[in-house]
Design an enzyme around this catalytic site. Sequence first.
Site, PDB file in Angstrom:
ATOM      1  N   LYS A  67      -6.753   7.353  -5.910  1.00 43.81           N
ATOM      2  CA  LYS A  67      -6.686   8.824  -5.913  1.00 43.81           C
ATOM      3  C   LYS A  67      -5.733   9.331  -4.820  1.00 43.81           C
ATOM      4  CE  LYS A  67     -11.234   9.672  -7.913  1.00 43.81           C
ATOM      5  NZ  LYS A  67     -12.525  10.384  -7.800  1.00 43.81           N
ATOM      6  N   GLY A  68      -5.714   8.649  -3.666  1.00 43.61           N
ATOM      7  CA  GLY A  68      -4.877   9.097  -2.544  1.00 43.61           C
ATOM      8  C   GLY A  68      -5.753   9.498  -1.381  1.00 43.61           C
ATOM      9  N   ALA A  69      -5.397   9.017  -0.172  1.00 42.86           N
ATOM     10  CA  ALA A  69      -6.295   9.164   0.978  1.00 42.86           C
ATOM     11  C   ALA A  69      -5.730  10.027   2.105  1.00 42.86           C
ATOM     12  CB  ALA A  69      -6.625   7.779   1.525  1.00 42.86           C
TER      13      ALA A  69
ATOM     14  N   THR B 209     -10.944   2.506  -7.617  1.00 40.19           N
ATOM     15  CA  THR B 209     -11.806   3.668  -7.408  1.00 40.19           C
ATOM     16  C   THR B 209     -13.258   3.226  -7.341  1.00 40.19           C
ATOM     17  OG1 THR B 209     -12.451   5.850  -8.253  1.00 40.19           O
ATOM     18  CG2 THR B 209     -11.986   4.161  -9.920  1.00 40.19           C
ATOM     19  N   HIS B 210     -14.072   4.050  -6.649  1.00 43.71           N
ATOM     20  CA  HIS B 210     -15.529   3.830  -6.638  1.00 43.71           C
ATOM     21  C   HIS B 210     -16.203   4.866  -7.513  1.00 43.71           C
ATOM     22  CE1 HIS B 210     -13.603   3.010  -2.746  1.00 43.71           C
ATOM     23  NE2 HIS B 210     -14.197   1.844  -2.868  1.00 43.71           N
TER      24      HIS B 210
ATOM     25  N   ARG C 259      -9.988   7.574   7.839  1.00 47.43           N
ATOM     26  CA  ARG C 259      -9.748   7.968   6.437  1.00 47.43           C
ATOM     27  C   ARG C 259     -11.006   7.767   5.603  1.00 47.43           C
ATOM     28  NH1 ARG C 259      -4.573   5.824   7.410  1.00 47.43           N
ATOM     29  NH2 ARG C 259      -5.001   3.806   6.457  1.00 47.43           N
TER      30      ARG C 259
ATOM     31  N   ASP D 177       0.858  -1.189   0.000  1.00 47.10           N
ATOM     32  CA  ASP D 177       0.000   0.000   0.000  1.00 47.10           C
ATOM     33  C   ASP D 177       0.892   1.236   0.000  1.00 47.10           C
ATOM     34  OD1 ASP D 177      -2.364  -1.446   0.155  1.00 47.10           O
ATOM     35  OD2 ASP D 177      -2.628  -1.170   2.316  1.00 47.10           O
ATOM     36  N   MET D 178       0.323   2.378  -0.421  1.00 41.65           N
ATOM     37  CA  MET D 178       1.093   3.628  -0.351  1.00 41.65           C
ATOM     38  C   MET D 178       0.532   4.491   0.771  1.00 41.65           C
ATOM     39  SD  MET D 178       3.686   5.198  -1.477  1.00 41.65           S
ATOM     40  CE  MET D 178       4.191   4.649  -3.106  1.00 41.65           C
TER      41      MET D 178
ATOM     42  N   GLN E 247      -0.562   7.136  -6.266  1.00 35.22           N
ATOM     43  CA  GLN E 247      -1.692   8.003  -5.907  1.00 35.22           C
ATOM     44  C   GLN E 247      -1.814   9.154  -6.912  1.00 35.22           C
ATOM     45  OE1 GLN E 247       0.475   8.629  -2.360  1.00 35.22           O
ATOM     46  NE2 GLN E 247      -1.017   7.613  -1.009  1.00 35.22           N
TER      47      GLN E 247
ATOM     48  N   ARG F 123      -1.315  -0.564  -8.536  1.00 36.54           N
ATOM     49  CA  ARG F 123      -2.703  -0.207  -8.183  1.00 36.54           C
ATOM     50  C   ARG F 123      -2.765   1.324  -8.239  1.00 36.54           C
ATOM     51  NH1 ARG F 123      -3.866  -0.946  -2.229  1.00 36.54           N
ATOM     52  NH2 ARG F 123      -4.348  -3.128  -2.682  1.00 36.54           N
TER      53      ARG F 123
HETATM   54  P1  FDA Z   1     -14.167   9.596  -4.793  1.00 36.70           P
HETATM   55  O1  FDA Z   1     -13.645   9.986  -3.461  1.00 36.70           O
HETATM   56  O2  FDA Z   1     -14.354  10.665  -5.819  1.00 36.70           O
HETATM   57  O3  FDA Z   1     -15.523   8.816  -4.588  1.00 36.70           O
HETATM   58  C1  FDA Z   1     -16.349   8.409  -5.664  1.00 36.70           C
HETATM   59  C2  FDA Z   1     -17.635   7.824  -5.098  1.00 36.70           C
HETATM   60  O4  FDA Z   1     -17.317   6.636  -4.357  1.00 36.70           O
HETATM   61  C3  FDA Z   1     -18.340   8.711  -4.077  1.00 36.70           C
HETATM   62  O5  FDA Z   1     -19.201   9.609  -4.709  1.00 36.70           O
HETATM   63  C4  FDA Z   1     -19.063   7.686  -3.224  1.00 36.70           C
HETATM   64  O6  FDA Z   1     -20.214   7.223  -3.896  1.00 36.70           O
HETATM   65  C5  FDA Z   1     -18.091   6.543  -3.167  1.00 36.70           C
HETATM   66  N1  FDA Z   1     -17.173   6.650  -2.004  1.00 36.70           N
HETATM   67  C6  FDA Z   1     -15.839   6.937  -2.054  1.00 36.70           C
HETATM   68  N2  FDA Z   1     -15.307   6.893  -0.803  1.00 36.70           N
HETATM   69  C7  FDA Z   1     -16.328   6.577   0.022  1.00 36.70           C
HETATM   70  C8  FDA Z   1     -16.414   6.378   1.423  1.00 36.70           C
HETATM   71  N3  FDA Z   1     -15.346   6.479   2.217  1.00 36.70           N
HETATM   72  N4  FDA Z   1     -17.599   6.070   1.947  1.00 36.70           N
HETATM   73  C9  FDA Z   1     -18.706   5.932   1.162  1.00 36.70           C
HETATM   74  N5  FDA Z   1     -18.690   6.095  -0.174  1.00 36.70           N
HETATM   75  C10 FDA Z   1     -17.524   6.421  -0.740  1.00 36.70           C
HETATM   76  N6  FDA Z   1      -5.290   5.305  -0.764  1.00 36.70           N
HETATM   77  C11 FDA Z   1      -3.981   5.510  -0.484  1.00 36.70           C
HETATM   78  O7  FDA Z   1      -3.579   6.646  -0.251  1.00 36.70           O
HETATM   79  N7  FDA Z   1      -3.112   4.441  -0.445  1.00 36.70           N
HETATM   80  C12 FDA Z   1      -3.506   3.178  -0.732  1.00 36.70           C
HETATM   81  O8  FDA Z   1      -2.683   2.253  -0.697  1.00 36.70           O
HETATM   82  C13 FDA Z   1      -4.869   2.961  -1.054  1.00 36.70           C
HETATM   83  N8  FDA Z   1      -5.341   1.710  -1.348  1.00 36.70           N
HETATM   84  C14 FDA Z   1      -6.618   1.576  -1.844  1.00 36.70           C
HETATM   85  C15 FDA Z   1      -7.061   0.326  -2.283  1.00 36.70           C
HETATM   86  C16 FDA Z   1      -8.312   0.205  -2.879  1.00 36.70           C
HETATM   87  C17 FDA Z   1      -8.749  -1.136  -3.398  1.00 36.70           C
HETATM   88  C18 FDA Z   1      -9.155   1.347  -3.011  1.00 36.70           C
HETATM   89  C19 FDA Z   1     -10.492   1.263  -3.677  1.00 36.70           C
HETATM   90  C20 FDA Z   1      -8.746   2.559  -2.518  1.00 36.70           C
HETATM   91  C21 FDA Z   1      -7.500   2.692  -1.918  1.00 36.70           C
HETATM   92  N9  FDA Z   1      -7.077   3.902  -1.388  1.00 36.70           N
HETATM   93  C22 FDA Z   1      -5.747   4.068  -1.060  1.00 36.70           C
HETATM   94  C23 FDA Z   1      -8.059   4.982  -1.120  1.00 36.70           C
HETATM   95  C24 FDA Z   1      -8.166   5.971  -2.277  1.00 36.70           C
HETATM   96  O9  FDA Z   1      -6.985   6.713  -2.383  1.00 36.70           O
HETATM   97  C25 FDA Z   1      -9.354   6.928  -2.090  1.00 36.70           C
HETATM   98  O10 FDA Z   1      -9.170   7.666  -0.942  1.00 36.70           O
HETATM   99  C26 FDA Z   1     -10.708   6.239  -2.026  1.00 36.70           C
HETATM  100  O11 FDA Z   1     -10.791   5.175  -2.911  1.00 36.70           O
HETATM  101  C27 FDA Z   1     -11.836   7.228  -2.396  1.00 36.70           C
HETATM  102  O12 FDA Z   1     -11.651   7.709  -3.694  1.00 36.70           O
HETATM  103  P2  FDA Z   1     -12.497   7.236  -4.972  1.00 36.70           P
HETATM  104  O13 FDA Z   1     -11.541   6.887  -6.046  1.00 36.70           O
HETATM  105  O14 FDA Z   1     -13.444   6.183  -4.620  1.00 36.70           O
HETATM  106  O15 FDA Z   1     -13.217   8.536  -5.501  1.00 36.70           O
END
Ligand code: FDA
Length: 303
Positions: free
Chosen positions: A183-185, A222-223, A284, A130-131, A159, A180
């Site tokens: 977007k970044g958390a 991504t979602h 997060r 993971d990052m 990210q 993978r």
């Molecule tokens: P965005 O935030 O734009 O969300 C799009 C839609 O998804 C929202 O409108 C909502 O419907 C749904 N959604 C998203 N997050 C939600 C939540 N928390 N609760 C409810 N609904 C939600 N980050 C990182 O920095 N290092 C890492 O190693 C990883 N690893 C990782 C693995 C996997 C499998 C995933 C899916 C994600 C990660 N992440 C991560 C987290 C990533 O960086 C990011 O913060 C989240 O995926 C939210 O971004 P989205 O791409 O979903 O888009």
Amino acid sequence: MLRQGFNSLSQNKGLRDFAVGNPLARRVARRFVAGEEQGEAVDVIRDLNGRGLFATFDLLGENVSTVAEAHSTADAYVALLDAIQAHGLKSNVSLKLTAMGLDLGEGVAYDNVCRILERAQSYGNFVRLDMEGSDYTDVTLAIFRRLWQQYQNVGVVLQAYLYRTPHDVDEMIGLKARVRLCKGAYNEPPSLAFPAKADTDMQYAKLMCKLIERGTYPGIATHDARLINLAKRFVAKQGIALNRFEFQMLYGIRTDLQTQLVADGYNMRVYVPYGAQWYPYFMRRLAERPANLVFILSNLFRR
Ligand code: FDA
């Protein structure tokens, strides 16, 4: 702003200890966390596999402060790989280098990950690094490059919110390494990461298409339904086989879309976190979406 607030709350030890010991908070966390015990996560993954979804286990925990703790986390990952094999699960594992002892020295984390990779290799399984926050980007990639010289069953996360990521994507495509893309958390300064979500989304779209076209089995994590639809249109237009990449989502988020993608013939992997150290991960997830506050409040007032 919301992300900043939740990030500082996640670092507050008093609040963390209170939440982790509080049955109500634990119940709310179950929305995003499979459970505190390995067996609970195994049950979740068995169910996902039964519905055609792949998985990746994440044993929650980060920034361990002793070498002994780092060793025992690595031992738990080795045992997890044994359990995946024993139960015949379609799952790999994801880990954080700070859980492997990165804060105590690069060598500590490197040795622990090698041990996990050896066991994974013996089963033909795969390990994703993971990052974490930007303080760890360079060192994570440096450790990844070292591991990659020795092991081919390891992948990394990049990210899209970081300005540097197009360069890192090109490097990983050149190495033929599995990326993978997320977007970044974490809460990053504007000197390193796009402050505006629209810019992150635009960079994600470009890098996603590049990885699907030229990368090695990328994970599109991504979602975001707009980005997922873009990926679907892109592969259809370019005539790219659906088994050249996979979508990835987090446990408990957009399960409807997860199921639909499998029904449409795409590979879909769910990230399944479990363990007692759920607090920073949970914070997060809350920070990502204001609507999650409504979810917590409605649970707090429900008897
Ligand atoms: P965005 O935030 O734009 O969300 C799009 C839609 O998804 C929202 O409108 C909502 O419907 C749904 N959604 C998203 N997050 C939600 C939540 N928390 N609760 C409810 N609904 C939600 N980050 C990182 O920095 N290092 C890492 O190693 C990883 N690893 C990782 C693995 C996997 C499998 C995933 C899916 C994600 C990660 N992440 C991560 C987290 C990533 O960086 C990011 O913060 C989240 O995926 C939210 O971004 P989205 O791409 O979903 O888009």
